[in-house]
Write an enzyme that holds these catalytic residues in place. Structure first.
Site, PDB file in Angstrom:
ATOM      1  N   TYR A 187       2.429  42.091  28.522  1.00  0.00           N
ATOM      2  CA  TYR A 187       2.701  40.792  29.146  1.00  0.00           C
ATOM      3  C   TYR A 187       3.651  40.949  30.327  1.00  0.00           C
ATOM      4  O   TYR A 187       3.383  40.479  31.432  1.00  0.00           O
ATOM      5  CB  TYR A 187       3.285  39.814  28.126  1.00  0.00           C
ATOM      6  CG  TYR A 187       3.847  38.570  28.760  1.00  0.00           C
ATOM      7  CD1 TYR A 187       3.002  37.656  29.396  1.00  0.00           C
ATOM      8  CD2 TYR A 187       5.220  38.319  28.779  1.00  0.00           C
ATOM      9  CE1 TYR A 187       3.520  36.519  30.015  1.00  0.00           C
ATOM     10  CE2 TYR A 187       5.735  37.195  29.378  1.00  0.00           C
ATOM     11  CZ  TYR A 187       4.884  36.304  30.000  1.00  0.00           C
ATOM     12  OH  TYR A 187       5.399  35.191  30.628  1.00  0.00           O
ATOM     13  N   GLY A 188       4.785  41.604  30.106  1.00  0.00           N
ATOM     14  CA  GLY A 188       5.740  41.814  31.189  1.00  0.00           C
ATOM     15  C   GLY A 188       5.144  42.615  32.330  1.00  0.00           C
ATOM     16  O   GLY A 188       5.426  42.366  33.506  1.00  0.00           O
TER      17      GLY A 188
END
Length: 328
Positions: free
Chosen positions: A141-142
């Site tokens: 996600y990051g």
């Protein structure tokens, strides 16, 4: 000016739509409703149900509504899911953004505002996270958010768009019951769920190098997030084509997990029932992630207005609206 707001039927997106439309900006919502709710979209705001993976729908929406600016919030955002389904997250968050940027460039969109995340920093070993703190995301996600920032910045430089990336910290609260978060993925709703089910909240690790041994986070009211988007959108309109801005959206104040659970017990009336149990640390949880809010004050003349208690109170009202038996 007309703004296309992707993800505008979601929790954060709906607050951004309300803030911008309420301030007199013309907005159009673009959302595939995979997690959004069309009832959050005001009746007088045009709505397009489609995915950012659908290039044809993107181009049609930009053309039919004569869009001149984009606020891009649509994304998959659950960390654990991103670890289990990394290719899905790259498809939705990176390829979807590529499609949107391509359509925006072809359409001559001038301003592009990107919803990023503090997840780009990973596990920073600093007291306050500034925008110059090295980015080292620790989950897909990051990674997708950092890749998105790079893509937005590069496209802006190459094609003459003024761009901005807003790095959210821990979002909480609600403007009203209708716009409340329906997910149970973050600390506050997770504690609400435990309490209303007659169970003790859980602290994951109480042996961190913090004042009370629990993780410290920077919580920001979703209404403040929305007002920051409005400020950023209006600032972009004054910036030269090809310029870029990256800012944190936070309060610059840390609250520990234990402090937050104690506050939730007080606000909800559950009191001693909110006494938490302790479980082992979760992998990848940094001890402290608190924003420096200096740059956003300087660049956007913006600062958060809501405190942590107001976040919990408004989130509790939203929770009770969906769980009528929750109140004591």
């Amino acid at each position: 000016m007309t703004w296309l707001i992707t993800g505008g039927a979601g929790f954060i997106g709906a607050h951004v739509v309300r803030a911008m439309a309420g301030a007199g900006e013309r907005v159009v919502v673009y959302d595939d409703l995979s997690t959004g709710d069309v009832s959050r979209v005001p009746d007088d705001v045009p709505f397009v149900k489609a995915s950012t993976l659908d290039r044809g729908s993107l181009r049609t929406a930009l053309d039919e509504h004569r869009v001149t600016g984009v606020v891009h919030l649509a994304a998959k955002k659950q960390v654990a899911e991103s670890v289990a389904r990394p290719l899905h997250y790259y498809e939705e968050n990176v390829h979807g953004l590529q499609n949107l940027l391509g359509a925006a460039v072809d359409h001559g969109v001038r301003d592009f505002l990107f919803s990023s995340s503090a997840a780009v920093y990973g596990m920073p070993d600093v007291t306050l996270v500034t925008e110059d703190t090295p980015c080292a995301p620790i989950n897909p996600y990051g990674e997708t958010k950092l890749a998105g920032e790079w893509m937005v910045r590069a496209a802006g430089h190459a094609h003459g768009m003024a761009t901005a990336s807003l790095r959210y910290f821990n979002v909480a609260g609600a403007a009203d019951v209708q716009l409340a978060d329906t997910g149970v993925f973050n600390l506050i709703p997770m504690v609400f769920e435990k309490l209303t089910e007659g169970e003790a909240p859980v602290i994951f690790g109480d042996d961190y190098a913090t004042e009370d041994g629990t993780c410290v986070r920077d919580f920001i009211h979703v209404v403040d997030i929305a007002s920051a988007h409005l400020a950023a959108a209006r600032t972009l309109a004054t910036r030269a084509p090809g310029t870029d801005l990256t800012v944190n959206i936070g309060r610059g104040e840390g609250v520990s997990v234990r402090q937050m659970i104690d506050l939730i017990g007080d606000v909800t009336g559950y009191g001693p029932a909110a006494t938490p149990t302790t479980a082992p640390r979760r992998p990848g949880d940094p001890a402290r992630v608190v924003a420096s809010a200096d740059r956003i004050r300087t660049e956007l003349d913006w600062s958060a207005r809501h405190d942590v208690r107001s976040m919990v109170e408004s989130a509790w009202e939203g929770w009770c609206g969906r769980h009528p038996g929750a109140r004591r």
